[in-house]
Design an enzyme around this catalytic site. Structure first.
Site, PDB file in Angstrom:
ATOM      1  CG  ASN A   7      -1.882   1.126   1.260  1.00 44.14           C
ATOM      2  OD1 ASN A   7      -1.820   2.011   0.393  1.00 44.14           O
ATOM      3  ND2 ASN A   7      -2.775   1.117   2.219  1.00 44.14           N
ATOM      4  CE  LYS A  14       0.079   2.351   6.649  1.00 43.88           C
ATOM      5  NZ  LYS A  14      -1.278   2.791   6.444  1.00 43.88           N
ATOM      6  NE  ARG A  88      -6.186   1.226  -0.347  1.00 42.56           N
ATOM      7  CZ  ARG A  88      -6.328   2.292   0.401  1.00 42.56           C
ATOM      8  NH1 ARG A  88      -5.311   2.819   1.020  1.00 42.56           N
ATOM      9  NH2 ARG A  88      -7.515   2.850   0.520  1.00 42.56           N
ATOM     10  CG  HIS A 177     -13.203   2.006   3.028  1.00 49.47           C
ATOM     11  ND1 HIS A 177     -14.026   2.917   3.655  1.00 49.47           N
ATOM     12  CD2 HIS A 177     -11.932   2.369   3.333  1.00 49.47           C
ATOM     13  CE1 HIS A 177     -13.295   3.800   4.307  1.00 49.47           C
ATOM     14  NE2 HIS A 177     -12.020   3.498   4.127  1.00 49.47           N
ATOM     15  CG  HIS A 203     -14.037   0.094   6.508  1.00 46.49           C
ATOM     16  ND1 HIS A 203     -13.087  -0.857   6.237  1.00 46.49           N
ATOM     17  CD2 HIS A 203     -13.344   1.224   6.778  1.00 46.49           C
ATOM     18  CE1 HIS A 203     -11.878  -0.326   6.343  1.00 46.49           C
ATOM     19  NE2 HIS A 203     -12.017   0.945   6.671  1.00 46.49           N
ATOM     20  CG  ASN A 206      -8.473   8.456  10.851  1.00 42.87           C
ATOM     21  OD1 ASN A 206      -9.215   9.225  11.449  1.00 42.87           O
ATOM     22  ND2 ASN A 206      -7.218   8.709  10.594  1.00 42.87           N
ATOM     23  N   GLY A 207     -11.216   6.837   8.341  1.00 47.79           N
ATOM     24  CA  GLY A 207     -12.195   7.041   7.274  1.00 47.79           C
ATOM     25  C   GLY A 207     -13.289   6.013   7.515  1.00 47.79           C
ATOM     26  NE  ARG A 236     -11.386  11.098   4.994  1.00 51.33           N
ATOM     27  CZ  ARG A 236     -11.186   9.879   4.514  1.00 51.33           C
ATOM     28  NH1 ARG A 236     -12.026   9.375   3.643  1.00 51.33           N
ATOM     29  NH2 ARG A 236     -10.142   9.173   4.881  1.00 51.33           N
ATOM     30  NE  ARG A 280      -7.436   4.991  20.066  1.00 52.78           N
ATOM     31  CZ  ARG A 280      -6.495   4.490  19.313  1.00 52.78           C
ATOM     32  NH1 ARG A 280      -5.839   3.420  19.689  1.00 52.78           N
ATOM     33  NH2 ARG A 280      -6.159   5.051  18.175  1.00 52.78           N
ATOM     34  N   GLY A 326     -10.890   0.361  12.600  1.00 54.80           N
ATOM     35  CA  GLY A 326     -10.459   0.824  13.926  1.00 54.80           C
ATOM     36  C   GLY A 326     -11.570   1.002  14.946  1.00 54.80           C
ATOM     37  N   GLY A 328     -14.956   0.216  14.484  1.00 58.11           N
ATOM     38  CA  GLY A 328     -15.878  -0.927  14.459  1.00 58.11           C
ATOM     39  C   GLY A 328     -15.325  -2.152  15.175  1.00 58.11           C
ATOM     40  CD  GLU A 379      -8.655  -2.245   3.712  1.00 60.35           C
ATOM     41  OE1 GLU A 379      -8.196  -1.970   4.844  1.00 60.35           O
ATOM     42  OE2 GLU A 379      -9.079  -1.389   2.934  1.00 60.35           O
TER      43      GLU A 379
HETATM   44  P1  ADP Z   1      -7.757   4.159   8.778  1.00 55.12           P
HETATM   45  O1  ADP Z   1      -9.071   4.605   8.226  1.00 55.12           O
HETATM   46  O2  ADP Z   1      -6.738   5.246   8.831  1.00 55.12           O
HETATM   47  O3  ADP Z   1      -7.268   2.837   8.236  1.00 55.12           O
HETATM   48  P2  ADP Z   1      -8.264   2.644  11.203  1.00 55.12           P
HETATM   49  O4  ADP Z   1      -9.223   1.697  10.627  1.00 55.12           O
HETATM   50  O5  ADP Z   1      -6.946   2.128  11.656  1.00 55.12           O
HETATM   51  O6  ADP Z   1      -8.052   3.916  10.321  1.00 55.12           O
HETATM   52  O7  ADP Z   1      -8.983   3.352  12.429  1.00 55.12           O
HETATM   53  C1  ADP Z   1      -8.302   4.275  13.223  1.00 55.12           C
HETATM   54  C2  ADP Z   1      -9.276   4.815  14.221  1.00 55.12           C
HETATM   55  O8  ADP Z   1      -9.813   3.741  14.995  1.00 55.12           O
HETATM   56  C3  ADP Z   1      -8.619   5.727  15.245  1.00 55.12           C
HETATM   57  O9  ADP Z   1      -8.583   7.033  14.811  1.00 55.12           O
HETATM   58  C4  ADP Z   1      -9.551   5.568  16.422  1.00 55.12           C
HETATM   59  O10 ADP Z   1     -10.569   6.535  16.319  1.00 55.12           O
HETATM   60  C5  ADP Z   1     -10.177   4.214  16.260  1.00 55.12           C
HETATM   61  N1  ADP Z   1      -9.723   3.269  17.286  1.00 55.12           N
HETATM   62  C6  ADP Z   1      -8.637   2.482  17.292  1.00 55.12           C
HETATM   63  N2  ADP Z   1      -8.557   1.780  18.437  1.00 55.12           N
HETATM   64  C7  ADP Z   1      -9.634   2.127  19.173  1.00 55.12           C
HETATM   65  C8  ADP Z   1     -10.139   1.769  20.453  1.00 55.12           C
HETATM   66  N3  ADP Z   1      -9.500   0.902  21.231  1.00 55.12           N
HETATM   67  N4  ADP Z   1     -11.278   2.350  20.867  1.00 55.12           N
HETATM   68  C9  ADP Z   1     -11.909   3.241  20.101  1.00 55.12           C
HETATM   69  N5  ADP Z   1     -11.504   3.625  18.895  1.00 55.12           N
HETATM   70  C10 ADP Z   1     -10.383   3.083  18.440  1.00 55.12           C
END
Ligand code: ADP
Length: 394
Positions: A7, A14, A88, A177, A203, A206-207, A236, A280, A326, A328, A379
């Site tokens: 990626n 990555k 990707r 996604h 999904h 962050n996004g 966003r 968090r 993240g 979910g 992914e």
């Molecule tokens: P990206 O869209 O960048 O791939 P991720 O799927 O890794 O992002 O999600 C990152 C987000 O997941 C973080 O910004 C945070 O909000 C959330 N996150 C990660 N761990 C936790 C947790 N233990 N509790 C709540 N939210 C979390």
């Protein structure tokens, strides 16, 4: 067979190296600050984390360092062990309905789509070209975020705008996604033991995007022409009234790019809370009764529920709602809040079962009308699987 899943971003790369015998990850890592002073890499291998600062003026340098390290660390004995590289790619428009063997023509198309993904596609091309230079004889495959959504019909993907915008400029919903939603659809197929099901895949990281899936195929998805559309995200906005844009441009003396930047980087959880885009942080401030954090949290849940409700109606019901990425996978309170708002659809979760992070678990009760699952997405393995399938069948 060993496959590298890549990626590549504008300044980062990555990777995961898979042993496709059992789809295990042999090594993974990230190269950061490519082309910027202060470059460094992290490689995870054998339970250890190796980090080093190293200047990498170009993506070709990063790929050379990666391959050198794979050999130095004895992760592989020779480069001949790498059977394929999967990349990707964010935007494949309506030209790539599935993952594709990379030829010069394919690279050119990915480059041509840069207007539709200016931050991503040019970076992917840099990554592909770097691997072409360093591993010229290794087959490569492009795996597009948009492909899974190509089964949407016109009614789903057209915007109610002048038709000419679609015909002449490609203005339509593409969705993103897709590789993650496809992974979730496959996982649910495994869980239910068949592919005749109605699934709402959430999904949320962050996004974030939500996809309505019927019998394994995407029917609609919340992201649109770009990944700015749909639900509220970390930073966003998701969908807003477009008239806000010229209004704020005038108020703040900004150009359109600057306001779009605000919608991408200073909105969502960050915009409403004014302190963080990370769920968090938001949840822990909610526990202290912080008013802005509460609004940010509740609005986030509400936007997710808006889409789940919309897709429940579109699909004519739902068998499974799945949470991934993240938030979910890890946010116990956010999943609970969302599911509580879905009680009128007969959704019931077991609070003990919901007490999980990053595990594949059914969190709904036996009498819930819809099964609710947490399914960690992957992914990278999807990219590796597609790469293997395509190179094996050539
Ligand atoms: P990206 O869209 O960048 O791939 P991720 O799927 O890794 O992002 O999600 C990152 C987000 O997941 C973080 O910004 C945070 O909000 C959330 N996150 C990660 N761990 C936790 C947790 N233990 N509790 C709540 N939210 C979390």
């Amino acid at each position: 067979m060993k496959i590298l899943s890549i990626n590549c971003g504008s300044s980062s790369l990555k990777f995961s190296l898979f042993d496709m015998k059992d789809e295990s990850v042999i090594a993974s890592g990230v190269f950061e600050r490519i082309g910027i002073e202060g470059g460094a890499y992290k490689i995870k291998y054998n339970g250890e984390k190796i980090t080093q600062e190293i200047e990498m003026p170009s993506h070709t340098d990063a790929v050379s360092v990666l391959l050198e390290k794979l050999i130095d660390l004895e992760i592989i004995k020779s480069l001949d062990e790498i059977d394929g590289v999967g990349h990707r790619i964010v935007q494949g428009k309506d030209e790539f309905l599935e993952s594709t063997y990379i030829t010069e023509e394919v690279v050119q198309k990915i480059e041509d789509f840069k207007d539709f993904a200016p931050l991503h596609n040019p970076a992917h091309v840099l990554g592909i070209r770097a691997f072409m230079k360093v591993l010229p004889n290794v087959p490569m495959v492009a795996v597009f975020d948009t492909s899974f959504h190509q089964t949407m019909d016109k009614e789903a993907y057209l915007y109610p705008v002048p038709y000419k915008w679609y015909k002449e400029y490609g203005v339509r919903k593409y969705g993103f996604h897709g590789t993650s939603h496809r992974y979730i659809a496959n996982a649910v197929k495994e869980i239910l033991g068949g592919d005749q099901f109605k699934l709402i895949s959430c999904h949320i990281g962050n996004g974030g995007s939500i996809t309505a899936i019927k019998d394994g195929k995407c029917v609609d998805t919340s992201m649109g022409f770009t990944p700015l559309a749909g639900i509220m995200m970390g930073s966003r906005s998701g969908d807003i009234d477009p008239s806000i844009i010229p209004y704020v441009m005038e108020k703040e003396g900004k150009n359109v790019g600057e306001v779009i930047d605000d919608l991408n980087k200073s909105s969502g959880l960050l915009g409403l809370s004014e302190f963080s885009s990370d769920m968090r942080d938001i949840i822990s401030k909610c526990d202290e009764g912080d008013e802005k954090a509460l609004i940010a949290r509740n609005k986030y849940a509400r936007r997710v529920v808006d889409y789940i409700a919309q897709y429940y109606v579109l699909l004519g019901g739902a068998d499974v709602i799945a949470f991934t990425a993240g938030v979910g996978e890890n946010s116990i309170p956010m999943r609970r809040l969302i599911c509580e708002k879905l009680a009128c659809l007969g959704v019931k979760i077991d609070l003990d079962k919901n007490n999980v992070m990053g595990e594949r678990v059914k969190i709904s009760t036996d009498d819930s009308k819809i099964e609710v699952w947490v399914i960690p997405t992957d992914e990278e393995v999807m990219i590796a699987r597609d790469t293997l399938n395509i190179i094996k069948n050539r």
